[in-house]
Write a protein that holds these residues in place. Structure first.
Motif, PDB file in Angstrom:
ATOM      1  N   GLY A 146       0.968  -1.592  -0.205  1.00  0.00           N
ATOM      2  CA  GLY A 146      -0.197  -0.470   0.063  1.00  0.00           C
ATOM      3  C   GLY A 146       0.892   1.462   0.112  1.00  0.00           C
ATOM      4  N   ILE A 147       1.361   1.383   1.110  1.00  0.00           N
ATOM      5  CA  ILE A 147       2.695   2.209   1.189  1.00  0.00           C
ATOM      6  C   ILE A 147       3.577   2.360  -0.730  1.00  0.00           C
ATOM      7  N   THR A 148       3.588   1.037  -1.644  1.00  0.00           N
ATOM      8  CA  THR A 148       4.493   1.933  -2.151  1.00  0.00           C
ATOM      9  C   THR A 148       3.804   2.315  -3.554  1.00  0.00           C
ATOM     10  N   GLY A 149       2.366   2.023  -3.257  1.00  0.00           N
ATOM     11  CA  GLY A 149       1.529   2.478  -4.300  1.00  0.00           C
ATOM     12  C   GLY A 149       1.622   4.135  -4.187  1.00  0.00           C
ATOM     13  N   GLN A 150       1.371   4.817  -2.757  1.00  0.00           N
ATOM     14  CA  GLN A 150       1.285   6.014  -2.704  1.00  0.00           C
ATOM     15  C   GLN A 150       2.909   6.460  -2.843  1.00  0.00           C
ATOM     16  N   VAL A 151       3.642   6.017  -3.062  1.00  0.00           N
ATOM     17  CA  VAL A 151       4.479   6.790  -3.304  1.00  0.00           C
ATOM     18  C   VAL A 151       4.438   6.768  -4.995  1.00  0.00           C
ATOM     19  N   ILE A 152       4.514   5.874  -5.712  1.00  0.00           N
ATOM     20  CA  ILE A 152       4.377   6.231  -7.259  1.00  0.00           C
ATOM     21  C   ILE A 152       2.476   7.188  -7.902  1.00  0.00           C
ATOM     22  N   ALA A 153       1.707   6.613  -6.913  1.00  0.00           N
ATOM     23  CA  ALA A 153       0.892   7.877  -7.048  1.00  0.00           C
ATOM     24  C   ALA A 153       1.951   9.897  -6.467  1.00  0.00           C
ATOM     25  N   HIS A 154       2.355   9.276  -6.085  1.00  0.00           N
ATOM     26  CA  HIS A 154       2.732  11.218  -5.958  1.00  0.00           C
ATOM     27  C   HIS A 154       4.206  11.162  -6.477  1.00  0.00           C
ATOM     28  N   PHE A 155       4.267  10.381  -7.432  1.00  0.00           N
ATOM     29  CA  PHE A 155       5.338  10.633  -8.525  1.00  0.00           C
ATOM     30  C   PHE A 155       4.774  11.248  -9.922  1.00  0.00           C
ATOM     31  N   ILE A 156       3.803  10.103  -9.902  1.00  0.00           N
ATOM     32  CA  ILE A 156       2.511  10.665 -11.487  1.00  0.00           C
ATOM     33  C   ILE A 156       1.754  11.649 -11.252  1.00  0.00           C
ATOM     34  N   ASP A 157       1.610  12.314 -10.043  1.00  0.00           N
ATOM     35  CA  ASP A 157       0.996  13.225  -9.317  1.00  0.00           C
ATOM     36  C   ASP A 157       2.196  14.568  -9.725  1.00  0.00           C
ATOM     37  N   PHE A 158       2.904  14.191  -9.276  1.00  0.00           N
ATOM     38  CA  PHE A 158       4.027  15.369  -9.428  1.00  0.00           C
ATOM     39  C   PHE A 158       4.673  15.679 -11.066  1.00  0.00           C
ATOM     40  N   THR A 185      -1.438   2.686  -6.658  1.00  0.00           N
ATOM     41  CA  THR A 185      -1.154   3.514  -7.369  1.00  0.00           C
ATOM     42  C   THR A 185      -2.327   3.850  -8.042  1.00  0.00           C
ATOM     43  N   GLY A 186      -3.186   3.252  -8.230  1.00  0.00           N
ATOM     44  CA  GLY A 186      -4.048   3.543  -8.827  1.00  0.00           C
ATOM     45  C   GLY A 186      -5.277   4.590  -8.078  1.00  0.00           C
ATOM     46  N   LYS A 187      -5.156   4.228  -6.708  1.00  0.00           N
ATOM     47  CA  LYS A 187      -6.553   4.403  -5.923  1.00  0.00           C
ATOM     48  C   LYS A 187      -5.688   5.529  -5.333  1.00  0.00           C
ATOM     49  N   ASN A 188      -4.510   6.537  -5.060  1.00  0.00           N
ATOM     50  CA  ASN A 188      -4.005   6.793  -4.360  1.00  0.00           C
ATOM     51  C   ASN A 188      -3.614   8.169  -4.990  1.00  0.00           C
ATOM     52  N   VAL A 189      -3.550   8.258  -6.337  1.00  0.00           N
ATOM     53  CA  VAL A 189      -3.546  10.015  -7.298  1.00  0.00           C
ATOM     54  C   VAL A 189      -4.038  10.971  -7.310  1.00  0.00           C
ATOM     55  N   GLN A 190      -3.782  11.298  -7.184  1.00  0.00           N
ATOM     56  CA  GLN A 190      -5.275  12.673  -7.010  1.00  0.00           C
ATOM     57  C   GLN A 190      -5.174  13.406  -8.057  1.00  0.00           C
ATOM     58  N   GLY A 192      -6.061  13.147 -11.194  1.00  0.00           N
ATOM     59  CA  GLY A 192      -6.570  12.055 -12.213  1.00  0.00           C
ATOM     60  C   GLY A 192      -6.797  11.108 -12.466  1.00  0.00           C
ATOM     61  N   ARG A 193      -7.231  10.336 -12.658  1.00  0.00           N
ATOM     62  CA  ARG A 193      -7.236   8.789 -12.890  1.00  0.00           C
ATOM     63  C   ARG A 193      -6.503   8.150 -14.409  1.00  0.00           C
ATOM     64  N   ILE A 194      -5.274   6.782 -13.285  1.00  0.00           N
ATOM     65  CA  ILE A 194      -4.385   6.733 -14.724  1.00  0.00           C
ATOM     66  C   ILE A 194      -4.929   6.205 -15.363  1.00  0.00           C
ATOM     67  N   ASN A 195      -5.215   6.163 -16.818  1.00  0.00           N
ATOM     68  CA  ASN A 195      -5.199   5.235 -18.302  1.00  0.00           C
ATOM     69  C   ASN A 195      -6.008   4.004 -18.112  1.00  0.00           C
ATOM     70  N   ALA A 196      -5.065   3.582 -17.409  1.00  0.00           N
ATOM     71  CA  ALA A 196      -4.904   2.176 -17.897  1.00  0.00           C
ATOM     72  C   ALA A 196      -4.112   1.014 -16.526  1.00  0.00           C
ATOM     73  N   ILE A 197      -4.216   0.108 -15.656  1.00  0.00           N
ATOM     74  CA  ILE A 197      -3.383  -0.831 -15.275  1.00  0.00           C
ATOM     75  C   ILE A 197      -3.631  -2.170 -15.888  1.00  0.00           C
ATOM     76  N   PHE A 198      -2.655  -2.994 -16.149  1.00  0.00           N
ATOM     77  CA  PHE A 198      -2.171  -4.509 -16.367  1.00  0.00           C
ATOM     78  C   PHE A 198      -1.660  -5.112 -15.659  1.00  0.00           C
ATOM     79  N   GLY A 199      -1.998  -5.759 -14.838  1.00  0.00           N
ATOM     80  CA  GLY A 199      -2.090  -6.700 -13.964  1.00  0.00           C
ATOM     81  C   GLY A 199      -1.689  -8.272 -14.237  1.00  0.00           C
ATOM     82  N   ASN A 200      -0.211  -7.988 -13.825  1.00  0.00           N
ATOM     83  CA  ASN A 200       0.151  -9.707 -14.731  1.00  0.00           C
ATOM     84  C   ASN A 200       0.010 -10.862 -13.482  1.00  0.00           C
ATOM     85  N   ASP A 201      -0.802 -11.484 -13.349  1.00  0.00           N
ATOM     86  CA  ASP A 201      -0.800 -12.355 -12.395  1.00  0.00           C
ATOM     87  C   ASP A 201      -1.124 -12.192 -11.205  1.00  0.00           C
TER      88      ASP A 201
END
Length: 332
Positions: A146-158, A185-190, A192-201
């Motif tokens: 969870g916390i790692t996703g928050q960090v990536i979300a912060h970078f995307i917002d930046f 990451t998608g839950k925590n961006v502030q 806008g919304r990420i275009n797409a997430i692809f989850g590999n297994d």
């Protein structure tokens, strides 16, 4: 002696393994990013002390572009860092997130990066959260998702705030635990919304269908997709995204032989996804329900969809296809 040990581990995994969403204790055998096997207690009485992990300082980002396709540039959320790099302002951005006991150098990342840079002049950013994902105790790494996703979300917002890249031009791709990091990451961006997430297994152990706030979920991006290749063992079993693809019915994969612990099938998802980036040949048929996947009987509804690729899609539902035992995997 070695054969006896392997037989013992298989028996132990069978005796102490339960359905993914069970609350009972369970052991599993899994393979890390270096191919080493681990017997993992998913409900230990005593958890070993693990090194500290500060996601804000221990997560870092490696940039690859057509100007530096094989030698990554480490970038941070400062204007100086971005402007001194090869980052292409306004370009498409693809984040790659590794899984448990892996790093930015894990073999799926250069392979997937190469495919993206063949497709277009992307900014490919490979995330390294290896300090967090490298815990010997799987539970510790799982709890750092969870916390790692928050960090990536912060970078995307930046990137968005400083007009380097928009959310609508950003896709996130994650493997196993990394798929759930992508979800957070998608839950925590502030902004806008990420275009797409692809989850590999996406990882299955210790993730629950009834707790979407703690895992990859359908609402985490404008479009979400999962390739299930070891469902119910190392991978999450049930559909949790807009489109859920189950190659070869999603549990075992051709060419993996006696797949102790499911590691080969689990990793197959990354091979299928990377091949799909420059291929539209993974043609799948839509099933009427997930129950048809479980029953391994999907006559098809008449609707087809292409698995993987790089774009958000309008298709929805559960899909089945067959693949080859080795590369090229696509049969369509």
């Amino acid at each position: 002696m070695k054969l006896i040990l392997i037989a013992f581990l298989i028996c132990l995994a069978g005796v102490f393994s339960h359905p993914l969403n069970s609350d009972e204790p369970r052991w599993t055998i899994t393979r890390d990013g270096d191919g080493k096997m681990h017997l993992v207690d998913l409900n230990p009485v005593d958890a070993e002390v693990e090194p500290a992990f500060d996601a804000w300082t221990d997560t870092f980002f490696m940039l690859f572009t057509r100007s530096n396709p094989t030698e990554g540039q480490r970038i941070t959320w400062t204007r100086e860092s971005i402007e001194q790099s090869n980052f292409r302002r306004g370009g498409q951005v693809r984040f790659l997130i590794h899984g448990w006991v892996a790093s930015w150098e894990s073999e799926e990342n250069p392979r997937t990066t190469r495919e993206f840079l063949t497709l277009g002049d992307f900014n490919v950013i490979v995330v390294d959260w290896s300090v967090g994902a490298g815990a010997a105790n799987y539970i510790t790494s799982r709890n750092r998702v969870g916390i790692t996703g928050q960090v990536i979300a912060h970078f995307i917002d930046f990137l968005d705030e400083n007009n380097y890249a928009s959310h609508r031009n950003t896709n996130v791709i994650g493997l196993s635990l990394g798929a759930h990091v992508a979800g957070h990451t998608g839950k925590n961006v502030q902004r806008g919304r990420i275009n797409a997430i692809f989850g590999n297994d996406p990882a299955g152990p210790l993730f629950n269908i009834n707790n979407p706030s703690d895992r990859l979920d359908i609402g985490d991006a404008e479009y979400t997709e999962v390739i299930h290749t070891n469902a119910g063992v190392l991978g999450f079993d049930e559909p949790i995204t807009h489109s859920s693809f189950y190659p070869n019915f999603g549990r075992n994969q051709p060419g993996c032989g006696v797949d102790i612990g499911g590691g080969c099938a689990h990793e197959r998802s990354t091979h299928l996804h990377s091949e799909s980036i420059n291929s539209n040949r993974f043609v799948a048929r839509q099933c009427a329900s997930y129950a048809e996947i479980v029953a391994e009987n999907c006559p098809g509804t008449g609707v087809t969809g292409i698995m993987g690729g790089d774009s958000a899609k309008s298709i929805r539902g559960v899909f089945f296809l067959t693949t080859n035992a080795q590369s090229p995997f696509a049969q369509g």
